[in-house]
Design an enzyme around this catalytic site. Structure first.
Site, mmCIF file in Angstrom:
data_model
loop_
_atom_site.group_PDB
_atom_site.id
_atom_site.type_symbol
_atom_site.label_atom_id
_atom_site.label_comp_id
_atom_site.label_asym_id
_atom_site.label_seq_id
_atom_site.Cartn_x
_atom_site.Cartn_y
_atom_site.Cartn_z
ATOM 1 C CG ASP A 88 -9.804 -6.820 30.656
ATOM 2 O OD1 ASP A 88 -10.976 -6.503 30.344
ATOM 3 O OD2 ASP A 88 -8.807 -6.192 30.256
HETATM 4 C C1 BGC Z 1 -10.504 -3.738 28.493
HETATM 5 C C2 BGC Z 1 -10.977 -3.234 29.841
HETATM 6 C C3 BGC Z 1 -12.432 -2.847 29.758
HETATM 7 C C4 BGC Z 1 -13.228 -4.059 29.298
HETATM 8 C C5 BGC Z 1 -14.710 -3.800 29.199
HETATM 9 C C6 BGC Z 1 -11.425 -4.788 27.906
HETATM 10 O O1 BGC Z 1 -11.150 -4.994 26.559
HETATM 11 O O2 BGC Z 1 -9.194 -4.228 28.578
HETATM 12 O O3 BGC Z 1 -10.187 -2.142 30.232
HETATM 13 O O4 BGC Z 1 -12.889 -2.361 30.975
HETATM 14 O O5 BGC Z 1 -12.778 -4.442 28.017
HETATM 15 O O6 BGC Z 1 -14.973 -2.990 28.104
#
Ligand code: BGC
Length: 817
Positions: A225
């Protein structure tokens, strides 16, 4: 490219080049290696649309319903179609990887991302995940199922350890991932922010390497993530291939050094690099390496699909005396009440946010679909968590310094007072350090108390007519907003007369922290709604033939990075609904939330429709259902409890939100309806509930064997007849219970379902299949699935709490799988 060619390509790379592949180039793409013809691949959020590379106000895109609304359709075929549409949307944004679906389970009702997740039930969630992934990947775009695993709340999400008993992990939380790997062949997985039993998800060798890859046979790419890599060596050893976003935190030279120092075998780097190349190959990047510019194509077929999904996921919670549908051919005086009627609530907050092509307001849709009615509208009560952003022009001046010194390097006029700079700044502005002066005008339209507020990822302050009034600069500290990179809201309140002008100057500096390249400035302003607003709404309701109250939450509550604080509708919405209902017995409530709320006025309101966040066609889909052009096709993917006190983990901080960095899943496999049934707690609306505008008869169940042997599959059939006067939908749900087991098992578990659409008077057959796993629990000691010989109950119904048929079947011997 053949396997051989991939290996040859790896052979021709230096260690540094292989390492370069293992971190993003920037926020949304991988590193190309032009020398070897290795292309860059672009990724995009996910899950209810393809946002593209600009976090806010980029090229517009189609906004689909939120995850919980998609799951509420209980219609895998429609979700597969939706996945395919989202694959096409991803390509329109020049990306080949969609960061979706989100399949963490709804363990607590307060989870900030409750709206984005499918369900509290692993079977429903996984059915949706499999369909979604198949749809996306059928277009050649990779789906990225997330967040692997244990991301069931947002509180301290970057560091919290989810301590999950093995059975719960296997039977509940891993199931959607397992099925997406085995049945949909998903190409990418995103690890979670949290730790699991003390180890960060991205470094979790047992889960990523042993379970996901070796046990399930996953051969795709695992990415972190965003900003969730913590260890140079452990992540690579675990098999987490790609650190996102770039530039690197833990890899790059650190990783080269780790190999050269002998702390990490070169083969581990090569394995990760190979999987990055394999993903590029799968999504066609070698064949076509160009990342095209983002377009804002507004696809008519997607408009229609979104409208269909909105009605298909809308759940009719209550409908006494057939209050709904409202007769669109009559001339009625309709009092429409509530902010969401005019400010369409189309999506939740956080990384699922997209810049929708358009947002249809319910009031506008009602006016156009019900031409003979006369409408009034009153806001009544606020729904906001923070003082609302203004849709008003704002002039920005940028400086390449942290303190607004030096020349203005760029000027901009924007159309609203929230600006996000996530890996993307205007031309001429240096991304690392910059500051901004913003000016705008606010004119009070009504006398009364007004609030002005700032939230910022970075320092900020505001003055009104030259006087400093808000300081989020000298006192700035990191809070829960903006994915936890922003501060808590700072509010200034003052009385204004109608027509009074406020010339506002905002100052912003990126200086707060340099750790991540995520910066934001949010200015809110507005009159505080009070008792007079409720009184006006009630008066309108009293003199109308019917009142329709739109109430609920918004993307500030159903949001990523922070959990909700209660299940009560915010501000004075409960009072508003109760008083409107007292003034007009024909009051319909349309709720828009991404999670359960309490409904203390329920007994006094004849009809309630839950419309979730249904995407850009919001008003059209809601009006379709209210006026009967469409059937309310949705069924609850999550139980609605009577009160917060009844929910999982309530009252034990160690179990929620967590203590000393650990949240203990002490309820084991008993979440959602498994919990309420185990504790024998009455609920407001059971899992699976949702009314239709017609009625159904369920015939006898065919195919129930008296006994079955280990390895057998049971297939049941039940005939269903639409006994009403209009077409409608029903969902036949099959729950299994284990009469005697050597471990504690839930009273019932959903194991199959079938949705039928039947014309008036027509009949159809629901077909439900139970493979052996439907009877099994995970044997922690023997590390295998086990169904114990003996009697099992089969319960067919339309919610988790009722059944039109109960049967028992005997398994003649133990089964292991
Ligand atoms: C989230 C993800 C997301 C990523 C990119 C993170 O804060 O948990 O689900 O895909 O950001 O935006």
């Amino acid at each position: 490219m053949t396997a051989h060619a991939l290996d040859a390509l790896l052979d021709s790379m230096t260690l540094e080049e292989q390492v370069a592949l293992l971190t993003g180039a920037d926020f949304w793409s991988t590193v190309p290696i032009p020398r070897l013809g290795v292309p860059a691949v672009k990724v995009s959020d996910g899950p209810n649309g393809a946002r593209g590379g600009i976090f806010k106000d980029g090229p517009s895109t189609a906004c689909f319903p939120a995850g919980i609304a998609l799951a509420a359709t209980w219609n895998p075929a429609l979700i597969q179609q939706t996945g395919a549409a989202l694959g096409e949307e991803t390509k329109i944004k020049g990306a080949r990887v969609l960061l979706a679906p989100t399949v963490n389970l709804q363990r607590t009702t307060l989870n900030g991302r409750n709206f984005e997740c499918h369900s509290e039930d692993p079977w429903l969630s996984s059915e949706m995940a499999v369909a979604y992934v198949r749809g996306v990947q059928g277009t050649g775009v990779a789906a990225t199922i997330k967040h692997f695993v244990g991301n069931e709340s947002e509180y301290q999400r970057m560091s919290m350890s989810s301590d999950i008993p093995e059975r719960a992990l296997r039977e509940l939380y891993l199931l959607p991932f397992e099925r997406a790997v085995k049945e949909a062949g998903v190409w990418a997985v995103m690890t979670a922010y949290n730790r699991i039993d003390g180890t960060f998800a991205a470094d979790h060798r047992r889960l990523v390497n042993d379970v996901l890859r070796e046990e399930w046979g996953f051969d795709g790419l695992v990415m972190t993530d965003w900003f969730a890599s913590h260890d140079t060596v452990q992540g690579v050893l675990a098999g987490t291939d790609l650190e996102m976003p770039g530039t690197t935190r833990e890899r790059g030279q650190k990783l080269v050094d780790a190999v050269n120092d002998g702390r990490l075998p070169a083969q581990a780097v090569r394995d990760c690099a190979r999987r990055v190349l394999l993903l590029m190959q799968r999504v066609g990047s070698f064949a076509d390496p160009v990342i095209p510019a983002e377009r804002a194509d507004d696809v008519p077929a997607h408009r229609q699909l979104i409208r269909t999904l909105g009605a298909e996921g809308a759940v009719l919670l209550k409908n006494n005396q057939n209050t709904l549908p409202l007769a669109a051919d009559t001339s009625r005086r309709v009092a429409v009440i509530g902010l969401p009627a005019v400010v369409p609530q189309i999506m939740g907050g956080g990384s699922a946010t997209v810049n929708a092509h358009y947002r249809v307001a319910p009031l506008d849709a009602l006016r156009s679909q019900w031409p003979n009615a006369t409408f009034t509208h009153h806001a009544g009560a606020s729904i906001h968590r923070w003082v609302p952003v203004l849709r008003t022009p704002m002039q920005l001046e940028f400086f390449n310094s942290a303190d607004l010194s030096g020349p203005v390097v760029c000027t901009q006029t924007v159309d609203n007072t929230e600006q996000i700079w996530a890996g993307h700044v205007p031309e001429g502005v240096q991304p690392g350090t910059f500051s901004v002066r913003a000016t705008l005008r606010f004119v009070a339209t009504q006398a009364g108390a007004h609030q002005f507020s700032l939230i910022s990822a970075g320092l900020s302050r505001a003055s009104i007519n030259g006087t400093p009034v808000i300081d989020a600069w000298s006192t700035w500290s990191r809070g829960e907003t903006y994915f936890t990179f922003g501060c808590e809201e700072v509010i200034h309140t003052r009385q204004l007369q109608a027509g009074e002008v406020c010339n506002i100057t905002l100052e912003y500096s990126s200086a707060a922290f340099e750790e991540v390249n995520f910066r934001a400035l949010r200015f809110g302003a507005g009159r505080v709604l009070d008792a007079s607003d409720i009184a006006a709404a009630v008066e309108a309701a009293r003199t109308a033939d019917v009142a329709v109250v739109f109430a609920g939450l918004n993307a500030e509550w159903d949001n990523e990075g922070l959990d909700r604080v209660s299940m009560t509708l915010p501000h004075h919405q409960n009072t508003l609904i109760a008083q409107v209902a007292a003034a007009n017995p024909r009051t319909v409530v349309v709720l828009q939330t991404g999670s359960p709320v309490t409904t203390p006025w329920l007994d006094n309101v004849p009809a309630v429709l839950q419309a979730w966040y249904p995407g850009q066609e919001c008003g059209n889909a809601i009006a379709d259902v209210l006026l009967g052009a469409a059937e309310p096709g949705g069924r609850l993917p999550q139980t609605w409890p009577l009160r917060l006190e009844d929910t999982v983990a309530f009252g034990d901080p160690a179990q929620y939100p967590g203590v000393d960095g650990h949240v203990r899943y002490g309820e084991d496999v008993f979440i959602g309806y498994r919990h309420y049934q185990q504790k024998q707690l009455a609920v407001q609306f059971p899992f699976g509930h949702g009314l239709s505008y017609t009625s159904f008869d369920y015939g006898p169940v065919r195919g129930v064997p008296a006994s079955f042997g280990p390895g057998d599959t049971i297939t049941l059939e039940v005939d269903v007849r639409n006994t009403g006067k209009r077409a409608g939908q029903t969902v036949v749900q099959l729950y299994v219970s284990d009469a005697e087991a050597s471990v504690a098992r839930p009273a019932r578990e959903l194991k199959a379902f079938a949705k039928l659409h039947l014309e008036a008077g027509a009949s159809g057959t629901a077909k439900l299949t139970l493979p052996m796993r439907a009877f099994a629990f995970y044997d922690v000691e023997k590390k295998r699935w086990t169904a114990e010989a003996g009697s099992f109950g089969l319960h067919l119904g339309t919610t988790a709490d009722d059944a039109f048929a109960n049967h028992s079947v005997v398994l003649t011997g133990d089964w292991h799988g």
